[in-house]
Design an enzyme around this catalytic site. Structure first.
Site, PDB file in Angstrom:
ATOM      1  N   HIS A 421       0.817  -1.213   0.000  1.00 51.54           N
ATOM      2  CA  HIS A 421       0.000   0.000   0.000  1.00 51.54           C
ATOM      3  C   HIS A 421       0.854   1.267   0.000  1.00 51.54           C
ATOM      4  O   HIS A 421       0.323   2.365  -0.223  1.00 51.54           O
ATOM      5  CB  HIS A 421      -0.948   0.004   1.207  1.00 51.54           C
ATOM      6  N   ASP A 425      -2.002   2.007  -4.845  1.00 47.42           N
ATOM      7  CA  ASP A 425      -3.272   2.392  -4.241  1.00 47.42           C
ATOM      8  C   ASP A 425      -4.329   1.331  -4.526  1.00 47.42           C
ATOM      9  O   ASP A 425      -4.247   0.586  -5.512  1.00 47.42           O
ATOM     10  CB  ASP A 425      -3.744   3.738  -4.798  1.00 47.42           C
TER      11      ASP A 425
END
Length: 449
Positions: A421, A425
């Protein structure tokens, strides 16, 4: 008598230490020159250490699992020579031990306990390479060297025909299990895991081996298993994972695969993997953040143009990740050949070190054991890993071509992706999988230029 100190040599550029993964001697043993002393594992290889002198072992550096620094004492040998006790064996250079390098470690409980009379190892010769990452590392030696065995009883003859290590045989005898009733692995050898599966399967049927329950076991985590544990822990500790799963209708993809296989001639048979890899490679150019590596210490993300696809492969000694170089430049048949070649190399120990590193994205598949969904752990420093799951058949509503729907049996497969992450995204991951889904559900696009 004199004492000869054998120091751990320089076994590779940039290597500062190595782990003891197996001892072939103990204090009090007599060794000849070139006899195997120990197997040492670095980040990239396992190296056989051989004795430079003959004599009696009077001291060893530590236990299996201990880490020894380069240049530190490994073994002290008492010899007949007149050398002073302070004299130490000079550390040979890396190229002098190159032919003793293994691609990966062997499992002490299976490979080193292999039954020599059944399958003598071709790697027992002095100074020879011993590639032993996985099953198939044993070979058949000269039958003239095998001692004659006495006549066995029918029960003993049947047990002898079962391929298993002495440790597995001893455990089976203790449990009262007939190894002939245990289903072996693909290579025909019964291992502890196969024995465990037999016991678990029969647990509900009243089976009680010799009236006993299974004894507790303490297994030291060493070698490749230790490396896997460390890598997975580092990945989960350092990478904020998130996973996304989507259902794909692969009915048409399976039809295409069947048609291609029916007309393949002498080409390799296609599984789902080449088609999936081809679809991934066609999708990645629009999502460069997926095919990337993140150096978090330097704070640099490298987005790769070429797809060097890591292919997670289960072997008897742990998970290997051989790499398909430039997967985007290969057609379906070339991918199929490379998948087969690398998987076999990983399992039989012939994979080269460069074939086990440098991946930019990893694909992990459990085949028919794939389950409904998976949340695979990222192969650090990559930023994503893709996991196809099991194909199942279910009734679905499909357009009938007249503005309505009809119920039809379809083949469905969930595709999982885990991402870093910090780099990827959630929207990008979902968009990538949706684009991949479109290719899988409209496979004619895979054949378009």
């Amino acid at each position: 008598m004199a004492r000869f100190t054998f120091n751990l040599p320089d076994i590779g550029e940039g290597i500062a230490e190595a782990e003891i993964v197996d001892w072939h001697v103990k204090v009090g043993d007599t060794v000849d020159e070139d006899d195997r002393l120990a197997d040492m594992m670095t980040d990239k290889a396992t190296v056989e250490m051989e004795s430079p002198v003959a004599g009696k072992v009077v001291e060893i550096a530590g236990e299996v699992g201990d880490t020894i620094a380069i240049g530190a004492m490994l073994v002290v040998i008492e010899t007949e020579g007149a050398a002073a006790e302070a004299d130490a064996a000079p550390a040979p250079k890396a190229e002098e031990v190159e032919e003793r390098i293994e691609v990966e470690t062997s499992d002490a409980s299976d490979a080193d306990d292999a039954v020599a009379a059944e399958k003598p190892s071709p790697h027992q010769g002095k100074g020879r390479s011993a590639l032993s990452m996985s099953k198939g590392a044993e070979g058949v030696g000269d039958v003239s060297d095998v001692p004659q065995t006495p006549t066995l009883s029918p029960e003993g003859e049947r047990e002898k025909k079962v391929l298993a290590s002495p440790a597995v045989r001893a455990r089976a005898r203790d449990l009262g299990v007939d190894l002939a009733e245990v289903k072996p692995a693909e290579d025909g050898r019964i291992r502890h895991a196969d024995l465990d599966a037999f016991l678990s399967y029969n647990a509900g049927s009243g089976f009680s081996p010799a009236g006993r329950t299974r004894a507790d076991e303490e297994i030291k985590v060493i070698g490749l298993r230790k490396r896997i544990a460390q890598n997975m822990a580092e990945s989960k500790r350092n990478i904020p994972h998130f996973s996304y799963v989507e259902e794909c209708d692969v009915t048409e993809l399976e039809r295409l695969r069947a048609d291609l296989n029916a007309n393949r001639g002498n080409k390799p048979k296609l599984t789902m993997l080449p088609l999936l890899i081809a679809a991934i490679c066609r999708t990645l150019p629009d999502f460069p953040m997926i095919n990337a590596r993140y150096d978090d210490e330097a704070g640099v993300v490298t987005r790769h143009g070429a797809v060097h696809l890591g292919m997670a492969t289960q072997t008897d000694r742990g998970l290997m990740v051989p790499v398909i170089r430039d997967a985007q430049a290969k057609n379906l048949w070339q991918l199929a050949r490379e998948i087969g070649r690398l998987a076999e190399a990983a399992r039989d120990g012939s994979a080269k070190s460069e074939e086990l590193s440098g991946s930019t994205l990893t694909l992990t598949s459990l085949g028919p054991l794939g389950g409904v969904a998976t949340t695979p752990v990222i192969n650090r420093p990559e930023v994503a890993i893709i996991g196809p799951n099991r194909i199942i058949e279910r009734p679905m509503f499909v357009p009938d071509g007249m503005g309505g729907d009809r119920i039809e049996k379809r083949k469905l497969m969930n595709v999982s992706i885990s991402c870093d992450h910090r780099v990827v995204d959630g929207y990008d991951a979902a968009s990538f999988v949706q684009a991949l889904k479109k290719l899988l559900e409209t496979p004619v696009l895979l054949l378009a230029d």
